[in-house]
Design a protein around this motif. Structure first.
Motif: not given
Length: 126
Positions: A79-88
């Motif tokens: 399982i995995g997760a990705q969270f966009d903190v800011s562009p890039g």
């Protein structure tokens, strides 16, 4: 010549989900079943062609068909997760569990076992 037979089956399922604009979730389930079999190796007798006594050497392959067969199952769940903190810039986290069942104990013995690991990180895109 010696026959070597391989049978392999794979089942793979993956899913991804975006519950909100900045968050991506994913998961994978994989299964592998493999068997292989080597026929007995019969080497020709070359003792009449040798120029010397090699009785102290073992050039036979009499037992190779017994330790060269494979029969194993491998399960993998991740399982995995990705969270966009800011562009890039993204925060990532993944967890994976794998379980190997070695039914025959290949050349090096029984390799059965399981592992669990967690990966986290920061990804910069530019």
């Amino acid at each position: 010549m010696v026959d070597y037979t391989t049978n392999t089956g794979n089942l793979f399922m993956t899913a991804s989900f975006i519950p909100m604009y900045k968050l991506r979730l994913s998961g994978t389930l994989a299964y592998n079943k493999s068997t292989t079999e080597l026929d007995k190796v019969v080497m020709p007798d070359i003792s009449d062609r040798l120029d010397g006594n090699l009785e102290h050497q073992d050039y036979s392959f009499d037992q190779m068909h017994e330790y060269s067969n494979l029969d194993y199952e491998l399960w993998t769940i991740s399982i995995g997760a990705q969270f966009d903190v800011s562009p890039g810039v993204q925060l990532t986290a993944d967890a994976e569990y794998a379980d190997l069942n070695d039914a025959l104990g290949y050349v090096y013995g029984n390799e059965s076992g399981s592992m669990f690991f967690i990966r986290t990180g920061v990804r910069f895109s530019f």
